[in-house]
Design a protein around this motif. Structure first.
Motif, mmCIF file in Angstrom:
data_model
loop_
_atom_site.group_PDB
_atom_site.id
_atom_site.type_symbol
_atom_site.label_atom_id
_atom_site.label_comp_id
_atom_site.label_asym_id
_atom_site.label_seq_id
_atom_site.Cartn_x
_atom_site.Cartn_y
_atom_site.Cartn_z
ATOM 1 N N GLU A 182 5.660 -4.481 -0.621
ATOM 2 C CA GLU A 182 4.435 -5.169 -0.422
ATOM 3 C C GLU A 182 2.971 -4.462 -0.515
ATOM 4 O OE1 GLU A 182 4.369 -6.390 4.007
ATOM 5 O OE2 GLU A 182 5.961 -7.938 3.535
ATOM 6 N N ARG A 183 2.051 -4.977 -1.270
ATOM 7 C CA ARG A 183 0.856 -4.236 -1.397
ATOM 8 C C ARG A 183 0.206 -3.812 -0.157
ATOM 9 N NH1 ARG A 183 -2.214 -4.861 -6.193
ATOM 10 N NH2 ARG A 183 -4.317 -4.125 -6.231
ATOM 11 N N TYR B 252 1.887 0.502 -2.708
ATOM 12 C CA TYR B 252 2.896 -0.445 -2.258
ATOM 13 C C TYR B 252 3.533 0.346 -1.259
ATOM 14 C CZ TYR B 252 1.593 -3.830 -5.727
ATOM 15 O OH TYR B 252 0.830 -4.602 -6.465
#
Length: 346
Positions: free
Chosen positions: A329-330, A317
């Motif tokens: 966010e991934r 992430y």
């Protein structure tokens, strides 16, 4: 009678008072006349370094002079330059290139002269180390302008002088794992691809006193310290153990500020300012405790989610720093995917 082009350019250089225009004239001199009149160009540049009216350009020209000179040429000029505060720094390299080992004595005298600027003394030690392959610069910054007085290692330099200036063995290459040459697993193949890109950079620029852009075998002590703090996914643990990044920085359009990939020796310290306060040692509020920072791009962290380990790997992430709150966010489904991305971008 028409003035020869080189003579006319010589006159223009000495008459020019605008720095930008001088730079263009100097580039024209190098591009047009070095191939056929290298010695004449050297004479012009050295004359300007001695007497030119733009003082900062007298210093800047030293790098061009050093680049153009060949062994055995202009030792007198470089000996003189060591006495000039604004020219001595690059004059050190000119002395060695021109005079070879005959420059050792004067440069050692310069290194030990307490009245001389520290950066010049450090440059003398650094250049002597590089030329002689002695380890006077081991572990010190690539730029001797950043050295401190206590880092000059003058005792070792003077001992070397007493021994008759023997050549050294140079710095050993960092230890690397055999899998980089014979990768078999997906992790090894990703690491080998990254190392191939890093090797191209190392061939262009590498200072083995402070090696950079290597994937190395981590020390047992570093790995033990990491194991005491975290239960790592096996793929990342093995990457650190066998291919630990040593001052690896990825420059690419994707990472326009550069991405620093951490090694085992710096992983614990790399959590400072993210997971915990380096002064108090307290955990920082708002940081997800399962996130381990493994890289950063301009202080934007890239983290392994240690709470989502599956099949020996974990997702990565990322978030922007300085926004007040972390909004992760991934970025990649696994560390191996992240490593492949880095290797492609490198």
């Amino acid at each position: 009678m028409a003035v020869a082009p080189l003579a006319a350019l010589h006159r223009k250089l000495f008459d020019e008072t605008d720095g930008s225009k001088f730079a263009r004239l100097k580039e024209r001199l190098l591009k047009k006349h070095v191939p056929d009149d290298r010695l004449a160009v050297l004479d012009i540049l050295m004359a300007y370094a001695r007497d030119g009216q733009l003082l900062h350009w007298r210093s800047f020209l030293m790098t061009d002079i050093v680049a153009l000179v060949e062994p055995g040429e202009h030792g007198t000029f470089f000996s003189w330059s060591l006495e000039m505060a604004s020219l001595a720094y690059w004059g050190v390299d000119g002395m060695l290139k021109s005079m070879g080992k005959a420059a050792y004595g004067p440069l050692l005298a310069l290194a030990t002269a307490e009245h001389t600027t520290l950066s010049v003394r450090a440059k003398a030690v650094k250049s002597l180390a590089v030329f002689s392959r002695q380890p006077f610069d081991a572990g010190l910054p690539y730029d001797p302008g950043h050295w401190k007085a206590e880092q000059l290692q003058l005792d070792a330099v003077l001992a070397w002088q007493r021994d008759g200036y023997p050549d050294g063995a140079g710095h050993a290459l960092p230890a690397t794992h055999a899998a980089l040459d014979d990768p078999r697993t997906p992790l090894e193949k990703a690491a080998a691809m990254l190392d191939k890109k890093l090797a191209a950079r190392r061939r262009k620029e590498q200072d083995l006193a402070q090696p950079s852009n290597w994937l190395t075998i981590a020390s047992a002590a570093d790995m033990a310290g990491i194991a005491q703090r975290w239960a790592l996914p096996e793929h990342y643990r093995r990457f650190l153990a066998c291919h630990s990044p040593l001052r690896v920085c990825i420059d690419s359009p994707q990472y326009f500020q550069g991405l620093s990939l951490y090694g085992a020796a710096e992983l614990i310290k790399a959590q400072h300012g993210y997971a915990w306060n380096p002064v108090s040692g307290d955990a920082i509020a708002g940081w997800p405790e399962q996130y381990l920072v493994i890289a950063d791009a301009g202080a934007d962290p890239y983290c392994l989610d240690l709470g989502a380990i599956a099949d020996g790997d974990a997702p990565v992430y990322t978030a922007e720093h300085g926004t007040g709150t972390w909004c992760f966010e991934r970025h990649a489904d696994s560390f191996i995917d992240f490593l492949n991305e880095i290797a492609t971008a490198a």
